[in-house]
Design a protein around this motif. Sequence first.
Motif, PDB file in Angstrom:
ATOM      1  N   VAL A 433       0.993  -1.301  -0.241  1.00  0.00           N
ATOM      2  CA  VAL A 433      -0.503   0.344  -0.138  1.00  0.00           C
ATOM      3  C   VAL A 433       1.239   1.370  -0.153  1.00  0.00           C
ATOM      4  O   VAL A 433       0.598   2.076  -0.441  1.00  0.00           O
ATOM      5  CB  VAL A 433      -1.053  -0.273   1.512  1.00  0.00           C
ATOM      6  N   ILE A 434       2.279   1.328   0.826  1.00  0.00           N
ATOM      7  CA  ILE A 434       2.639   2.548   0.880  1.00  0.00           C
ATOM      8  C   ILE A 434       3.656   2.517  -0.503  1.00  0.00           C
ATOM      9  O   ILE A 434       3.750   3.869  -1.206  1.00  0.00           O
ATOM     10  CB  ILE A 434       3.797   2.188   2.137  1.00  0.00           C
ATOM     11  N   ALA A 435       3.471   1.751  -1.350  1.00  0.00           N
ATOM     12  CA  ALA A 435       4.452   1.341  -2.408  1.00  0.00           C
ATOM     13  C   ALA A 435       4.186   2.549  -3.110  1.00  0.00           C
ATOM     14  O   ALA A 435       3.633   2.685  -3.913  1.00  0.00           O
ATOM     15  CB  ALA A 435       5.273  -0.251  -3.071  1.00  0.00           C
ATOM     16  N   LEU A 436       2.522   1.913  -2.917  1.00  0.00           N
ATOM     17  CA  LEU A 436       1.321   1.627  -4.031  1.00  0.00           C
ATOM     18  C   LEU A 436       1.693   4.287  -3.792  1.00  0.00           C
ATOM     19  O   LEU A 436       0.658   4.273  -5.355  1.00  0.00           O
ATOM     20  CB  LEU A 436       0.156   1.339  -3.932  1.00  0.00           C
ATOM     21  N   ALA A 437       0.971   3.793  -2.990  1.00  0.00           N
ATOM     22  CA  ALA A 437       0.857   5.451  -2.324  1.00  0.00           C
ATOM     23  C   ALA A 437       2.218   6.477  -3.355  1.00  0.00           C
ATOM     24  O   ALA A 437       2.243   7.437  -3.404  1.00  0.00           O
ATOM     25  CB  ALA A 437       1.313   6.299  -0.881  1.00  0.00           C
ATOM     26  N   VAL A 438       2.948   6.217  -2.942  1.00  0.00           N
ATOM     27  CA  VAL A 438       4.140   6.484  -3.035  1.00  0.00           C
ATOM     28  C   VAL A 438       4.622   6.548  -4.716  1.00  0.00           C
ATOM     29  O   VAL A 438       4.817   8.045  -5.581  1.00  0.00           O
ATOM     30  CB  VAL A 438       6.161   6.076  -2.582  1.00  0.00           C
ATOM     31  N   LEU A 439       4.322   5.206  -5.579  1.00  0.00           N
ATOM     32  CA  LEU A 439       3.660   5.337  -6.813  1.00  0.00           C
ATOM     33  C   LEU A 439       2.893   6.423  -7.452  1.00  0.00           C
ATOM     34  O   LEU A 439       3.068   7.262  -8.655  1.00  0.00           O
ATOM     35  CB  LEU A 439       3.582   4.367  -7.418  1.00  0.00           C
ATOM     36  N   SER A 440       2.081   6.976  -6.900  1.00  0.00           N
ATOM     37  CA  SER A 440       0.365   7.343  -7.255  1.00  0.00           C
ATOM     38  C   SER A 440       1.478   9.235  -6.935  1.00  0.00           C
ATOM     39  O   SER A 440       1.110   9.542  -7.418  1.00  0.00           O
ATOM     40  CB  SER A 440      -0.425   7.230  -6.365  1.00  0.00           C
ATOM     41  N   PHE A 441       2.099   9.295  -6.023  1.00  0.00           N
ATOM     42  CA  PHE A 441       2.452  10.447  -5.669  1.00  0.00           C
ATOM     43  C   PHE A 441       3.501  11.043  -6.603  1.00  0.00           C
ATOM     44  O   PHE A 441       3.423  12.078  -7.521  1.00  0.00           O
ATOM     45  CB  PHE A 441       3.187  11.283  -4.835  1.00  0.00           C
ATOM     46  N   SER A 442       4.337   9.896  -7.021  1.00  0.00           N
ATOM     47  CA  SER A 442       5.255  10.366  -8.318  1.00  0.00           C
ATOM     48  C   SER A 442       4.759  10.245  -9.549  1.00  0.00           C
ATOM     49  O   SER A 442       4.721  11.125 -10.266  1.00  0.00           O
ATOM     50  CB  SER A 442       6.441   9.258  -8.180  1.00  0.00           C
ATOM     51  N   TYR A 443       3.624   9.930 -10.357  1.00  0.00           N
ATOM     52  CA  TYR A 443       3.044  10.262 -11.401  1.00  0.00           C
ATOM     53  C   TYR A 443       2.391  11.421 -11.167  1.00  0.00           C
ATOM     54  O   TYR A 443       2.644  12.322 -12.000  1.00  0.00           O
ATOM     55  CB  TYR A 443       2.036   8.716 -11.414  1.00  0.00           C
ATOM     56  N   TRP A 444       1.707  11.990 -10.012  1.00  0.00           N
ATOM     57  CA  TRP A 444       1.054  12.918 -10.142  1.00  0.00           C
ATOM     58  C   TRP A 444       1.509  14.441 -10.179  1.00  0.00           C
ATOM     59  O   TRP A 444       1.398  15.104 -10.765  1.00  0.00           O
ATOM     60  CB  TRP A 444      -0.261  12.525  -9.287  1.00  0.00           C
ATOM     61  N   ILE A 445       2.720  13.883  -9.119  1.00  0.00           N
ATOM     62  CA  ILE A 445       3.155  15.491  -8.925  1.00  0.00           C
ATOM     63  C   ILE A 445       4.080  15.456 -10.695  1.00  0.00           C
ATOM     64  O   ILE A 445       4.475  16.555 -11.023  1.00  0.00           O
ATOM     65  CB  ILE A 445       4.285  15.219  -7.878  1.00  0.00           C
ATOM     66  N   ILE A 455      -2.985  14.648  -2.623  1.00  0.00           N
ATOM     67  CA  ILE A 455      -5.025  14.389  -2.427  1.00  0.00           C
ATOM     68  C   ILE A 455      -4.554  12.857  -2.621  1.00  0.00           C
ATOM     69  O   ILE A 455      -5.089  11.845  -1.946  1.00  0.00           O
ATOM     70  CB  ILE A 455      -5.372  14.682  -3.185  1.00  0.00           C
ATOM     71  N   ALA A 456      -3.958  12.619  -3.626  1.00  0.00           N
ATOM     72  CA  ALA A 456      -4.400  10.966  -3.905  1.00  0.00           C
ATOM     73  C   ALA A 456      -3.531   9.932  -3.145  1.00  0.00           C
ATOM     74  O   ALA A 456      -3.862   9.180  -3.471  1.00  0.00           O
ATOM     75  CB  ALA A 456      -3.657  10.997  -5.643  1.00  0.00           C
ATOM     76  N   ALA A 457      -2.178  10.835  -2.998  1.00  0.00           N
ATOM     77  CA  ALA A 457      -1.176   9.767  -1.925  1.00  0.00           C
ATOM     78  C   ALA A 457      -1.980   9.406  -0.267  1.00  0.00           C
ATOM     79  O   ALA A 457      -2.410   8.542  -0.418  1.00  0.00           O
ATOM     80  CB  ALA A 457       0.170  10.250  -1.833  1.00  0.00           C
ATOM     81  N   THR A 458      -2.942  10.817  -0.451  1.00  0.00           N
ATOM     82  CA  THR A 458      -2.753  10.037   0.884  1.00  0.00           C
ATOM     83  C   THR A 458      -4.840   9.751   0.922  1.00  0.00           C
ATOM     84  O   THR A 458      -4.568   9.045   1.603  1.00  0.00           O
ATOM     85  CB  THR A 458      -3.644  11.757   0.793  1.00  0.00           C
ATOM     86  N   ALA A 459      -5.304   9.002  -0.383  1.00  0.00           N
ATOM     87  CA  ALA A 459      -6.234   8.859   0.195  1.00  0.00           C
ATOM     88  C   ALA A 459      -6.115   7.043  -0.312  1.00  0.00           C
ATOM     89  O   ALA A 459      -6.730   6.736   0.228  1.00  0.00           O
ATOM     90  CB  ALA A 459      -7.386   9.055  -1.041  1.00  0.00           C
ATOM     91  N   VAL A 460      -4.902   6.550  -1.550  1.00  0.00           N
ATOM     92  CA  VAL A 460      -4.677   5.271  -1.276  1.00  0.00           C
ATOM     93  C   VAL A 460      -3.959   5.209   0.024  1.00  0.00           C
ATOM     94  O   VAL A 460      -4.211   3.808   0.722  1.00  0.00           O
ATOM     95  CB  VAL A 460      -3.000   5.649  -1.939  1.00  0.00           C
ATOM     96  N   LEU A 461      -2.964   5.848   1.022  1.00  0.00           N
ATOM     97  CA  LEU A 461      -3.084   6.006   2.396  1.00  0.00           C
ATOM     98  C   LEU A 461      -4.257   5.462   3.591  1.00  0.00           C
ATOM     99  O   LEU A 461      -4.688   4.092   4.203  1.00  0.00           O
ATOM    100  CB  LEU A 461      -2.150   6.673   2.596  1.00  0.00           C
ATOM    101  N   ILE A 462      -5.471   6.205   2.813  1.00  0.00           N
ATOM    102  CA  ILE A 462      -6.319   6.052   4.215  1.00  0.00           C
ATOM    103  C   ILE A 462      -7.212   5.519   3.880  1.00  0.00           C
ATOM    104  O   ILE A 462      -8.015   4.219   4.616  1.00  0.00           O
ATOM    105  CB  ILE A 462      -6.972   6.832   4.304  1.00  0.00           C
ATOM    106  N   ILE A 463      -7.181   4.799   2.424  1.00  0.00           N
ATOM    107  CA  ILE A 463      -8.948   4.087   2.000  1.00  0.00           C
ATOM    108  C   ILE A 463      -8.201   2.227   1.501  1.00  0.00           C
ATOM    109  O   ILE A 463      -9.054   1.618   1.867  1.00  0.00           O
ATOM    110  CB  ILE A 463      -9.221   4.073  -0.069  1.00  0.00           C
ATOM    111  N   THR A 464      -7.689   2.121   1.876  1.00  0.00           N
ATOM    112  CA  THR A 464      -6.680   0.655   2.319  1.00  0.00           C
ATOM    113  C   THR A 464      -7.018   0.239   3.632  1.00  0.00           C
ATOM    114  O   THR A 464      -7.159   0.477   4.186  1.00  0.00           O
ATOM    115  CB  THR A 464      -5.461   0.478   2.036  1.00  0.00           C
ATOM    116  N   CYS A 465      -7.515  -1.288   3.517  1.00  0.00           N
ATOM    117  CA  CYS A 465      -8.099  -1.751   4.554  1.00  0.00           C
ATOM    118  C   CYS A 465      -7.799  -2.866   4.604  1.00  0.00           C
ATOM    119  O   CYS A 465      -8.539  -3.520   4.071  1.00  0.00           O
ATOM    120  CB  CYS A 465      -9.669  -1.547   4.704  1.00  0.00           C
ATOM    121  N   PRO A 466      -6.082  -3.765   5.389  1.00  0.00           N
ATOM    122  CA  PRO A 466      -6.375  -4.684   6.044  1.00  0.00           C
ATOM    123  C   PRO A 466      -6.764  -5.030   6.708  1.00  0.00           C
ATOM    124  O   PRO A 466      -6.775  -6.822   7.208  1.00  0.00           O
ATOM    125  CB  PRO A 466      -4.337  -5.253   5.948  1.00  0.00           C
TER     126      PRO A 466
END
Length: 847
Positions: A433-445, A455-466
């Motif tokens: 999940v953290i890796a996906l958040a970093v990937l999202s942040f890198s893409y959108w920036i 916003i995208a990275a934060t949403a990924v971090l918050i929405i995932t639920c293990p």
Amino acid sequence: MSGDSCFHCGQPALKASQVTHPINGQSQVFCCHGCAGVCEAIHEAGMDAFYRRTPEGELLSPPPPPTPNADFYDYDEVQSQFVPSLDSRRSITLMSEAIHCAACIWLIEHTLAKLDGVLMAKVNFTNKQIKLRWDNDRVQLSEIIHALNRIGYDATPYDASASEEAYRKANRDLLYRLGFAGFAMMNVMWFAVALYAGADEDPAFRHYFHWVQWAIATVTLIYSGKPFWHGAWKSLKARSVGMDVSITLGILTTYFYSFWVTVDPSHSGDVYFDTMIDFIFLLLIGRYLEAISKNKAMDSTKRLMDLQPKVARCVDPETSEVSVVPVRKLKPGDQVMVKPGDQIPVDGKVLRGTGNVNESMLSGESREIWKQTGMDVSAGTLNLDGTLTVEVSAILQGTMLGRIVSMVEDAQGAKAPIQCTAEKIMPWFVTVVIALAVLSFSYWIVNADLETAMIAATAVLIITCPCAFGLATPMATAVASGVSAQNGILIKNGAVLEVLQQMNHFVFDKTGTLTQGRMQLQETVWVDHIQNDEAEKAHLIEAIVRIEFHSEHSLGKAIVAALQDQYPALKNQRLTLEHFQAHPGRGVEAEWQGQHYLIGTRTWLSQYGVDFPPGLVKMEAERGKTGQTSVWVVRNQQVQAVLFLQDPLRDDARALIDRLKAQGKQVTLLSGDRQAVAESVASELGGMEVIAEVLPDQKHDVIARLQQTQSVVMVGDGVNDAPALARARVSVALGSGTDVSMDCADIILLNNELLSVDTALALSQRTLKTIKENIVSSIVYNVTFVPLAMAAMLTPLVAAITMPLSSLVVILNAARIRRFFHPKAVARREAQLAKASKPAPNKADQS
């Protein structure tokens, strides 16, 4: 660790109260003397690996104060309130609020294992309990408690009210943080609305409102967000990642981006303090609802314990005065009075009085049991009519109800294999999940701007639920264990619920399991010259009742009970004899009205030169093949009659065997009885494999041999079944069986209904189905929403709303197991089983 943090607990070490203490030759900083002492004790015991374990949950706290008056618990009078038996080997349940993570479990179990005299120490993280067994001749309970105090854990004997108070305290703390976050959210929203309405066009107002929002958000982050960032810090400190890590990263990302906009007046971006407070509030709502739902799903155990009264009417045997006292103060040998309509407060034996008792809370059957002098009664059962005086044999945790509750708690705390797998997956899940958040942040920036990336990275971090992976199994197991115990099926080991449905071979003991375990008179066959002489027949029946009344053998009691039911007049007579002598294993000898009687086996009677009619001998041989036992009646060396007795099959035995066969299960009868008798019983049950003439110690070997190729469930009830029950993959004991067999079993049928074996099998299937549904729902949720969050199509606020909902779906789905025993659900299963057991139509008949 930095000098500003305690070396033991990680809490801030203030300059005014700092303590410096050498650990392994190096000077370390502690926040208090308690932490320093605990850390030193842990290192001296060689348990410093505690700090390298993988804890979950909150930070370590400074050690609680030592347990007050621990020596007080060494007295037998005190221990009798908490210990089932005051033998040399004793067991007790301790409670420690300082247990907070997996490392605590490791530290406590390994520390106590080093104490001479401690036989077993098992920590249940779910309810913060320590199951302890020790040799009281080698170590005192106070020494064990002091050992726990030295490594930083308070320890007191488990008390249900204290446990409930700890739960309420934790919920109250969570509710306070939730309330503060809600208050902050309402206030910061006014400023957010003003900015969105146009106040941000004036730089002075915009700058002022940003700083006010920052102040509110900072306090909210520190106080209301504490459960998240404490949990995240603990995980990182232990070189692991948990769900709190991703949540905290999302919160902090939003906070620091908004703070950057606040301190830079020239920045044109928006602040998201309101969004951060909103999703802290929503996440806390989710956790609060989750805590309530968990407690509601597991409250079957609490309701069981609530059935046991806390006070009793104690009777003084000398003065007969009655006083109301706490049950805790009673001890074995005391006498209590139970009036009609009262629940019986203790386990004991009826000394005086008669009446009907409803034992449905133990057996699951709503029927009245007649109680009279000498009969046992159980705590929590309801006295319907009549006043009983009961001699106390056990109280509280030592009662049958207390033992049942303890077993259910063990089952709810046990980890099934699928749960262990899920716990191993969770750290990898969060890492991805953290890796996906970093990937999202890198893409959108690169493709948009910093705000969109954030916003995208934060949403990924918050929405995932293990959390669904972690909740899927324990919630389903806890609900199933609790609701089954309420319906007369006690599941001692929660992991059994996962594996029972996989079992393909069911092995049954015969006597007491498939049969009722008590002989019944089937027929009385008279010799020819008595057959039509009613007066002589009545005289002989009275003689048989008088003689067997004095016998302690189970066959004699069965004969007396049957004949007295047929001839009620014999119940009220004085059944005296001129002479009586028992010959164990052979029969009885007596004299009455000047006549000599022998009642027993033909082999024994042949020693007296008795002449046996050939027709009756032939009948005995034929009846023996069907499992009937013959008892010969001889008067003055002449055979008068033969009594045939048999242990009848349980009413539901045939139905159970048919159901198991319809599901494709292999069924085997394992018995120590003769081959012909066992095969006769198997034939009555529709046919099955028979393994007969097996000695008790050989049953263990038979199960071991069968398990080389198949997974075996053993169903038994007696002492002779205990080795086989212990050897089987899953073992089931009937509630009417011996204590030894029930100790060895994974499942105990308190309702004494054999069909409950099939019910437990169906419950296992339902539980595993629920676990799989929960895991699938978690996967579907994450597969659906994570890509949307990575595509910047979801805001962190929406993520904060949906994330706790996924956990609630898991909890509510597990709670549906509570309806398993609903009358409509039971009727639906019965109809499906009847349809499955119905034989297929013959094509020739159809044509």
